[in-house]
Design an enzyme around this catalytic site. Structure first.
Site, PDB file in Angstrom:
ATOM      1  N   CYS A   1      30.392 -59.013 -36.471  1.00 37.64           N
ATOM      2  CA  CYS A   1      29.593 -58.688 -34.988  1.00 37.64           C
ATOM      3  C   CYS A   1      28.761 -57.532 -35.086  1.00 37.64           C
ATOM      4  CB  CYS A   1      30.942 -58.159 -34.411  1.00 37.64           C
ATOM      5  SG  CYS A   1      32.440 -59.292 -34.041  1.00 37.64           S
TER       6      CYS A   1
ATOM      7  N   HIS B   1      29.979 -52.357 -29.178  1.00 41.96           N
ATOM      8  CA  HIS B   1      29.926 -53.621 -28.770  1.00 41.96           C
ATOM      9  C   HIS B   1      31.530 -54.276 -28.218  1.00 41.96           C
ATOM     10  CE1 HIS B   1      31.515 -58.038 -30.871  1.00 41.96           C
ATOM     11  NE2 HIS B   1      32.810 -57.363 -31.309  1.00 41.96           N
TER      12      HIS B   1
ATOM     13  N   ASN C   1      34.661 -61.695 -26.123  1.00 41.42           N
ATOM     14  CA  ASN C   1      34.283 -61.477 -28.156  1.00 41.42           C
ATOM     15  C   ASN C   1      32.724 -62.437 -28.183  1.00 41.42           C
ATOM     16  OD1 ASN C   1      33.058 -60.226 -30.375  1.00 41.42           O
ATOM     17  ND2 ASN C   1      34.850 -59.675 -30.671  1.00 41.42           N
TER      18      ASN C   1
HETATM   19  O1  UT7 Z   1      34.710 -57.304 -32.699  1.00 42.18           O
HETATM   20  C1  UT7 Z   1      35.460 -57.633 -33.983  1.00 42.18           C
HETATM   21  C2  UT7 Z   1      36.927 -58.276 -34.127  1.00 42.18           C
HETATM   22  N1  UT7 Z   1      37.752 -57.533 -33.419  1.00 42.18           N
HETATM   23  C3  UT7 Z   1      38.661 -56.654 -32.577  1.00 42.18           C
HETATM   24  O2  UT7 Z   1      37.805 -56.179 -31.546  1.00 42.18           O
HETATM   25  C4  UT7 Z   1      40.243 -57.028 -31.980  1.00 42.18           C
HETATM   26  C5  UT7 Z   1      40.995 -55.402 -32.496  1.00 42.18           C
HETATM   27  N2  UT7 Z   1      42.288 -55.150 -31.858  1.00 42.18           N
HETATM   28  C6  UT7 Z   1      42.458 -55.226 -30.412  1.00 42.18           C
HETATM   29  O3  UT7 Z   1      41.606 -55.785 -30.046  1.00 42.18           O
HETATM   30  C7  UT7 Z   1      43.617 -55.381 -30.296  1.00 42.18           C
HETATM   31  O4  UT7 Z   1      44.609 -55.221 -31.938  1.00 42.18           O
HETATM   32  C8  UT7 Z   1      44.994 -56.726 -29.809  1.00 42.18           C
HETATM   33  C9  UT7 Z   1      44.147 -57.185 -27.821  1.00 42.18           C
HETATM   34  C10 UT7 Z   1      43.951 -57.935 -30.560  1.00 42.18           C
HETATM   35  C11 UT7 Z   1      45.644 -57.197 -29.764  1.00 42.18           C
HETATM   36  O5  UT7 Z   1      46.626 -55.624 -29.092  1.00 42.18           O
HETATM   37  P1  UT7 Z   1      47.555 -54.992 -29.458  1.00 42.18           P
HETATM   38  O6  UT7 Z   1      47.547 -54.141 -28.539  1.00 42.18           O
HETATM   39  O7  UT7 Z   1      47.024 -54.240 -30.931  1.00 42.18           O
HETATM   40  O8  UT7 Z   1      48.814 -56.183 -29.540  1.00 42.18           O
HETATM   41  P2  UT7 Z   1      49.741 -55.899 -30.542  1.00 42.18           P
HETATM   42  O9  UT7 Z   1      49.033 -56.895 -31.668  1.00 42.18           O
HETATM   43  O10 UT7 Z   1      50.128 -54.803 -31.182  1.00 42.18           O
HETATM   44  O11 UT7 Z   1      50.915 -56.503 -30.060  1.00 42.18           O
HETATM   45  C12 UT7 Z   1      51.541 -56.341 -29.564  1.00 42.18           C
HETATM   46  C13 UT7 Z   1      52.507 -57.383 -28.912  1.00 42.18           C
HETATM   47  C14 UT7 Z   1      52.872 -57.781 -29.934  1.00 42.18           C
HETATM   48  O12 UT7 Z   1      54.928 -58.223 -29.603  1.00 42.18           O
HETATM   49  P3  UT7 Z   1      55.714 -57.924 -30.153  1.00 42.18           P
HETATM   50  O13 UT7 Z   1      55.325 -57.931 -32.044  1.00 42.18           O
HETATM   51  O14 UT7 Z   1      55.937 -56.081 -30.186  1.00 42.18           O
HETATM   52  O15 UT7 Z   1      57.016 -58.736 -29.724  1.00 42.18           O
HETATM   53  C15 UT7 Z   1      52.874 -59.521 -30.137  1.00 42.18           C
HETATM   54  O16 UT7 Z   1      52.602 -60.574 -30.747  1.00 42.18           O
HETATM   55  O17 UT7 Z   1      52.394 -58.088 -27.957  1.00 42.18           O
HETATM   56  C16 UT7 Z   1      52.023 -59.224 -28.754  1.00 42.18           C
HETATM   57  N3  UT7 Z   1      50.692 -60.233 -27.927  1.00 42.18           N
HETATM   58  C17 UT7 Z   1      50.791 -60.581 -27.150  1.00 42.18           C
HETATM   59  N4  UT7 Z   1      51.064 -61.283 -26.203  1.00 42.18           N
HETATM   60  C18 UT7 Z   1      50.786 -61.806 -24.616  1.00 42.18           C
HETATM   61  C19 UT7 Z   1      50.280 -60.222 -28.902  1.00 42.18           C
HETATM   62  N5  UT7 Z   1      49.340 -61.340 -28.275  1.00 42.18           N
HETATM   63  C20 UT7 Z   1      49.418 -61.501 -27.229  1.00 42.18           C
HETATM   64  C21 UT7 Z   1      48.991 -62.514 -26.038  1.00 42.18           C
HETATM   65  N6  UT7 Z   1      49.543 -62.471 -24.590  1.00 42.18           N
HETATM   66  N7  UT7 Z   1      47.707 -63.036 -25.858  1.00 42.18           N
END
Ligand code: UT7
Length: 318
Positions: free
Chosen positions: A111, A251, A281
């Site tokens: 990115c 970004h 993104n």
């Molecule tokens: O260009 C560079 C690339 N990437 C980035 O910049 C991404 C950076 N990271 C993020 O934006 C965030 O980490 C995400 C949006 C990907 C995820 O958000 P988060 O607040 O960090 O969630 P998490 O991964 O800690 O997950 C929390 C919960 C989990 O459930 P459990 O294990 O607590 O039961 C996930 O399984 O949310 C769940 N989860 C979802 N729930 C509904 C993960 N994805 C989803 C979803 N819908 N799409």
């Protein structure tokens, strides 16, 4: 100074909404909006490849710069989703826009690719043999997104942005750039299959290895820290502080990451580019698309101090 002479962008018409993604994986609009700020993203038609979007954006940038394709000396395409592994997408763009006097190569910096591309172009422009350089950030991430993986499929979109760079006489231009990478974090954002480590096979296809894999939490932590660190660093190199910034183009991967940086800089929303809600993104395309739209809508103009900051797979930052 090295200046951006013209800027352009291209976005596919097809919109993929959160409601449509709700039908594909176990997620909902409320979760996606709260955790990422994304509401919809653009998806390229099946007959469109990264080079097609790149060529469209390049055409617009050349027109705005008043430069003919034959006058381009070098094309740099930053992409994480090239048309093919071989040849470079920049060569396909060269053919599509008719820039037959240009050298062409790709930059792979995730990115952060557009900032890497700008910085490489800046160095080339120290050589009098190079006058006009096209730097393009272009992606069709939908082709390497696993629409059965809710951790990633909500995030990515397709698009392209392009800038024509050249030397200028005035005070305006690139004031400072700063690049870095931390290969220790490479394992947090990658596509395992299709390269020399895991060449394509029936097994790699069955195991979904030709799609982006991401450790979201790790990237999130890295991104919030590094965006502030590199913004401080580049402002220091330019002899400025955040108070001198007229417009901030971060970004676009997650609204929460953008808001953390805005808070640190005391940057109001009207002075920050936010379009993650509309386009998600788009990796290396985020910054040039943002720059192009900001110019088109009159949010920025000549003489403004613009700060751009990105991070991505590698882990890279700039
Ligand atoms: O260009 C560079 C690339 N990437 C980035 O910049 C991404 C950076 N990271 C993020 O934006 C965030 O980490 C995400 C949006 C990907 C995820 O958000 P988060 O607040 O960090 O969630 P998490 O991964 O800690 O997950 C929390 C919960 C989990 O459930 P459990 O294990 O607590 O039961 C996930 O399984 O949310 C769940 N989860 C979802 N729930 C509904 C993960 N994805 C989803 C979803 N819908 N799409």
């Amino acid at each position: 100074m090295i200046q951006i002479k013209g800027i352009g962008h291209a976005l596919p018409e097809r919109v993929l909404t959160n409601q449509e993604i709700e039908q594909m994986v176990d997620t909902d609009d409320k979760w996606i909006v709260e955790r990422t700020g994304i509401r919809e993203r653009r998806i390229a038609d099946a007959n469109m490849a990264t080079s097609d979007l790149a060529a469209q954006a390049a055409g617009m940038a050349l027109k705005r710069a008043g430069i003919l394709a034959e006058e381009v000396d070098l094309i740099i395409v930053a992409t994480a989703s090239p048309d093919m592994l071989i040849p470079a997408t920049a060569c396909l763009v060269q053919q599509k826009i008719g820039a037959f006097n240009a050298a062409a190569f790709d930059v792979g910096a995730g990115c952060t690719g557009f900032i890497y591309g700008l910085t490489v172009a800046e160095k080339f422009l120290l050589d009098p043999n190079f006058k006009n350089i096209l730097v393009i950030g272009a992606e069709t991430l939908s082709r390497i997104t696993d629409y059965s993986d809710r951790n990633t499929c909500i995030l990515f979109g397709d698009g392209a942005g392009a800038a024509v760079l050249g030397r200028g006489n005035s005070e305006n231009g690139l004031l400072a750039t700063y690049l870095g990478a931390d290969g220790k974090g490479a394992e947090h954002l990658y596509m395992p299959g299709g390269g020399s480590a895991r060449p394509a096979s029936i097994q790699t296809v069955n195991e979904h290895l030709h799609y982006i894999k991401m450790n979201g939490n790790e990237i999130f932590r890295f991104a919030t820290r590094i965006t502030i660190e590199i913004s401080k660093k580049v402002l220091e190199l330019a002899g400025m502080t955040y108070k001198d910034v007229d417009f901030f183009i971060p970004h676009q991967s997650n609204l929460r990451i953008i808001k953390t940086a805005m808070k640190w800089m005391n940057m109001p929303e009207e002075k920050t580019l936010i379009n993650v809600d509309q386009f998600g993104n788009m990796s290396s395309a985020c910054l040039p698309v943002g720059l192009s739209i900001a110019e088109e809508t009159g949010k920025i103009g000549a003489g403004d101090n613009i700060l751009m900051a990105a991070f991505g797979a590698g882990l890279t930052y700039g």
